[in-house]
Structure formats: C-alpha cells, structure tokens
Write a protein that holds these residues in place. Structure first.
Motif, PDB file in Angstrom:
ATOM      1  N   ALA A 218      32.044  50.308  40.146  1.00 41.52           N
ATOM      2  CA  ALA A 218      31.376  49.562  41.213  1.00 41.52           C
ATOM      3  C   ALA A 218      31.200  50.436  42.449  1.00 41.52           C
ATOM      4  CB  ALA A 218      32.190  48.318  41.572  1.00 41.52           C
ATOM      5  N   ALA A 219      30.145  50.165  43.191  1.00 44.63           N
ATOM      6  CA  ALA A 219      29.953  50.778  44.502  1.00 44.63           C
ATOM      7  C   ALA A 219      30.780  49.990  45.512  1.00 44.63           C
ATOM      8  CB  ALA A 219      28.478  50.764  44.876  1.00 44.63           C
ATOM      9  N   PHE A 220      31.133  50.631  46.610  1.00 51.33           N
ATOM     10  CA  PHE A 220      31.968  49.978  47.617  1.00 51.33           C
ATOM     11  C   PHE A 220      31.347  50.122  48.996  1.00 51.33           C
ATOM     12  CE2 PHE A 220      35.157  50.469  50.989  1.00 51.33           C
ATOM     13  CZ  PHE A 220      35.765  49.218  50.943  1.00 51.33           C
ATOM     14  N   ARG A 221      31.475  49.048  49.793  1.00 48.31           N
ATOM     15  CA  ARG A 221      31.090  49.096  51.196  1.00 48.31           C
ATOM     16  C   ARG A 221      32.164  48.388  52.011  1.00 48.31           C
ATOM     17  NH1 ARG A 221      26.600  50.108  54.349  1.00 48.31           N
ATOM     18  NH2 ARG A 221      26.562  49.017  56.360  1.00 48.31           N
TER      19      ARG A 221
ATOM     20  N   THR B 192      38.418  41.613  38.856  1.00 47.11           N
ATOM     21  CA  THR B 192      38.159  41.195  37.474  1.00 47.11           C
ATOM     22  C   THR B 192      36.733  40.686  37.321  1.00 47.11           C
ATOM     23  OG1 THR B 192      40.484  40.649  37.134  1.00 47.11           O
ATOM     24  CG2 THR B 192      38.905  39.668  35.616  1.00 47.11           C
ATOM     25  N   ILE B 193      36.243  39.946  38.316  1.00 53.93           N
ATOM     26  CA  ILE B 193      34.851  39.482  38.280  1.00 53.93           C
ATOM     27  C   ILE B 193      33.904  40.676  38.280  1.00 53.93           C
ATOM     28  CG2 ILE B 193      33.074  38.248  39.578  1.00 53.93           C
ATOM     29  CD1 ILE B 193      35.325  36.398  40.607  1.00 53.93           C
ATOM     30  N   ALA B 194      34.175  41.647  39.154  1.00 54.58           N
ATOM     31  CA  ALA B 194      33.330  42.838  39.217  1.00 54.58           C
ATOM     32  C   ALA B 194      33.337  43.583  37.886  1.00 54.58           C
ATOM     33  CB  ALA B 194      33.811  43.753  40.340  1.00 54.58           C
ATOM     34  N   GLU B 195      34.508  43.723  37.281  1.00 56.94           N
ATOM     35  CA  GLU B 195      34.611  44.423  36.003  1.00 56.94           C
ATOM     36  C   GLU B 195      33.856  43.692  34.896  1.00 56.94           C
ATOM     37  OE1 GLU B 195      38.814  44.649  35.662  1.00 56.94           O
ATOM     38  OE2 GLU B 195      38.980  46.415  36.966  1.00 56.94           O
ATOM     39  N   ALA B 196      33.862  42.367  34.939  1.00 49.64           N
ATOM     40  CA  ALA B 196      33.137  41.594  33.925  1.00 49.64           C
ATOM     41  C   ALA B 196      31.641  41.839  34.022  1.00 49.64           C
ATOM     42  CB  ALA B 196      33.445  40.109  34.085  1.00 49.64           C
ATOM     43  N   PHE B 197      31.117  41.877  35.247  1.00 47.12           N
ATOM     44  CA  PHE B 197      29.690  42.148  35.400  1.00 47.12           C
ATOM     45  C   PHE B 197      29.346  43.583  35.022  1.00 47.12           C
ATOM     46  CE2 PHE B 197      29.564  38.256  38.026  1.00 47.12           C
ATOM     47  CZ  PHE B 197      28.375  37.696  37.562  1.00 47.12           C
TER      48      PHE B 197
ATOM     49  N   THR C 154      37.674  44.151  45.437  1.00 43.30           N
ATOM     50  CA  THR C 154      38.441  45.373  45.227  1.00 43.30           C
ATOM     51  C   THR C 154      39.791  45.141  44.570  1.00 43.30           C
ATOM     52  OG1 THR C 154      39.420  45.243  47.448  1.00 43.30           O
ATOM     53  CG2 THR C 154      37.340  46.462  47.221  1.00 43.30           C
ATOM     54  N   LYS C 155      40.230  43.892  44.474  1.00 45.39           N
ATOM     55  CA  LYS C 155      41.533  43.613  43.881  1.00 45.39           C
ATOM     56  C   LYS C 155      41.561  42.193  43.338  1.00 45.39           C
ATOM     57  CE  LYS C 155      43.502  42.189  48.335  1.00 45.39           C
ATOM     58  NZ  LYS C 155      44.587  42.441  49.325  1.00 45.39           N
ATOM     59  N   GLY C 156      42.612  41.896  42.579  1.00 43.52           N
ATOM     60  CA  GLY C 156      42.837  40.545  42.094  1.00 43.52           C
ATOM     61  C   GLY C 156      41.682  39.952  41.321  1.00 43.52           C
TER      62      GLY C 156
ATOM     63  N   ALA D 233      41.490  52.654  43.855  1.00 41.89           N
ATOM     64  CA  ALA D 233      40.584  52.783  42.715  1.00 41.89           C
ATOM     65  C   ALA D 233      39.631  51.599  42.716  1.00 41.89           C
ATOM     66  CB  ALA D 233      41.367  52.832  41.406  1.00 41.89           C
ATOM     67  N   LEU D 234      38.373  51.861  42.427  1.00 42.59           N
ATOM     68  CA  LEU D 234      37.367  50.811  42.398  1.00 42.59           C
ATOM     69  C   LEU D 234      37.293  50.172  41.012  1.00 42.59           C
ATOM     70  CD1 LEU D 234      34.550  52.597  44.410  1.00 42.59           C
ATOM     71  CD2 LEU D 234      35.696  50.470  45.073  1.00 42.59           C
ATOM     72  N   PRO D 235      36.853  48.909  40.925  1.00 37.37           N
ATOM     73  CA  PRO D 235      36.690  48.273  39.618  1.00 37.37           C
ATOM     74  C   PRO D 235      35.755  49.095  38.733  1.00 37.37           C
ATOM     75  CG  PRO D 235      36.484  46.659  41.364  1.00 37.37           C
ATOM     76  CD  PRO D 235      36.507  47.997  42.032  1.00 37.37           C
ATOM     77  N   SER D 236      36.118  49.229  37.473  1.00 40.30           N
ATOM     78  CA  SER D 236      35.282  49.988  36.544  1.00 40.30           C
ATOM     79  C   SER D 236      35.394  49.385  35.157  1.00 40.30           C
ATOM     80  CB  SER D 236      35.697  51.458  36.517  1.00 40.30           C
ATOM     81  OG  SER D 236      37.034  51.599  36.083  1.00 40.30           O
ATOM     82  N   SER D 237      34.376  49.618  34.354  1.00 39.22           N
ATOM     83  CA  SER D 237      34.370  49.141  32.976  1.00 39.22           C
ATOM     84  C   SER D 237      33.267  49.858  32.218  1.00 39.22           C
ATOM     85  CB  SER D 237      34.130  47.626  32.919  1.00 39.22           C
ATOM     86  OG  SER D 237      34.200  47.151  31.588  1.00 39.22           O
TER      87      SER D 237
END
Length: 266
Positions: free
Chosen positions: A57-60, A26-31, A20-22, A48-52
């Motif tokens: 991204a989904a969050f749990r 960035t890893i989530a956004e890359a995928f 969710t941060k840091g 705010a959730l990672p997006s690109s």
C-alpha cells in the motif's frame, strides 16, 4: 446478467483511513490481495506498510480530523492512481471515559475522529467518484456501540450513532453514482484488544455470542470487499451487521467479572 468476479479489484483504487495497523491494515491487505491499488493513512508512518501478493500500500501522513488534510488525502490518491473507486472510513476508536467527568476537549476529539473525519473524507471522495462513469463506494466502519452503548462510551457511542445517521443521509444524496454503506462491527479480536479480555483470552465473551467466537479483522475486511464490489451494486444506505448475531448480554455478563469488554473499533 453476468456479473464480474466480486473479488477482482484489478485496476481499481481504494483509500483505507487508519489503514496502517489492526483492522485497517487487514482491510488494506484484503484489497491488495484482490488486485486493487491502495492508499492508507495515519498520523505517523508505520514500521511496515500493509502488503499482499507482492504488492504494498501507498502511505500518506494525514490527520483526517482536519478537513484540508482529508481533502488532500483524496487528491493524492486520485492523482497517484488516476481514479478512486472505494473509500473505507476505518479510522476511529476511543478509550473509556466517565461521562460525568469527561472534559470538553476529550469529547470534541472523540466526535471529530469518529464522526467528523469520515464526513470530511467522504465529501472529498464523492467529488472524485461522481465524475467517474462507474461511480464509487464509501464504506463507514461503525460499532455495536451505536445501537447498544456500553458504560464509559458516551461520546464514542454518540459519535458512532451519528456515523450511522450520516451514512443514511449521504446514501440518499449521492446515489446513484456513489453508494454509501455502514458496517456495524462487534467485538473484534486484535492483538491490542486481546490483552483486555481476561485470563480466559475471551472464551467467556465468545460463549455469549451466537457464532461462538469473537470476530477477526478478516471478517470485517471481507464485508468491505463485498460492499465495494459488483454483487452489492444495489445496496445503498445499508447497515451490515458483522457481530456474530448480536452480543447484548455481554455487557451484564462482564460487569460482574474482570471489567468492561473493550469495543475494538478501528
């Protein structure tokens, strides 16, 4: 043999713990940018959730130190996406603490987050991945502290060394369906860590790294894409160094200046 596009993850599903941060975000956004469906987790929901590329991204909400919660995270992702192709065990980190006075509770928490939690999530992910024709990939985000501990990081360094050993053990047991690899991350420039690099904003530190700069979160994210993709299909049990060529002299250099260098671990 013709290989598929190494950055096309369309139709594939990924979990990024601490995403969710840091560095994790960035890893989530890359995928996401590569076309994958992504689920991230954290203790609390971010603003705010990672997006690109117009995708989010989904969050749990998950405490990955809890084995039951870790298993539920994987189940939720597999049910939502219909599969699970990659797990990035990114959640981790620790504040500095004097080994002589660190409390048992502190040590237990550090080891639980940096070693036990990745084990728990990987166990659950393996159960899903091994049943898929394509198998899957587990990527553990480690630290140079596993190889070269810094003062104040005894519990953290021990846990990260354990994570590297765990990676190699799981790689032996779970191949060939599930590949398990490790990234040794060096000093990474994040908004949080930059506040502690001193008045020169890290210029002195960067000067003793062979590549001449601190890593960015994107450097780690790109390594994750490679390890999860088809061009690394024979890479298993590896320790991929993403530290700019090494930084052992940094410890002695910074001891005499503004304080210890923080290891910006996910």
């Amino acid at each position: 043999m013709e290989l598929s596009d190494p950055i096309d993850f369309t139709g594939r599903a990924v979990i990024v713990t601490g995403g969710t941060k840091g560095i994790g975000a960035t890893i989530a956004e890359a995928f996401l940018a590569a076309g994958a469906e992504v689920m991230v987790c954290g203790r609390t929901a971010p603003a705010a959730l990672p997006s690109s590329a117009g995708r989010t991204a989904a969050f749990r909400s998950t405490d990955v130190r809890d084995p039951a919660a870790a298993a539920q995270l994987v189940t939720a992702a597999a049910e939502r996406f219909g599969r699970l192709d990659a797990l990035v065990n990114n959640a981790g980190g620790s504040p500095d603490a004097d080994a002589a006075t660190a409390s048992p509770r502190f040590v237990e928490k550090v080891v639980a987050l940096n070693l036990l939690a990745p084990f728990y999530v990987a166990q659950a992910a393996n159960l899903v991945m091994r049943e898929q024709p394509e198998g899957g990939a587990v990527i553990n985000i480690g630290s140079v502290s596993a190889h070269d501990p810094q003062p104040g990081t005894a519990a953290y360094s021990a846990a990260k060394a354990g994570l590297l050993g765990l990676t190699r053990a799981l790689a032996l047991e779970w191949a060939p369906k599930v590949r398990v690899n490790h990234i040794t991350a060096g000093l990474i420039r994040t908004a949080e860590a930059s506040e502690r690099y001193g008045a020169d904003e890290g210029a002195t530190v960067a000067g003793i790294i062979p590549m001449g700069r601190l890593a960015t979160p994107a450097d780690v994210a790109h390594a994750c894409l490679w390890l999860a993709g088809p061009h690394s299909s024979y890479v298993n049990g590896a320790d991929l160094a993403v530290h700019g060529g090494g930084e052992i002299p940094a410890r002695d250099l910074v001891r005499g200046s503004a304080g210890r260098i923080p290891f910006s671990s996910p």
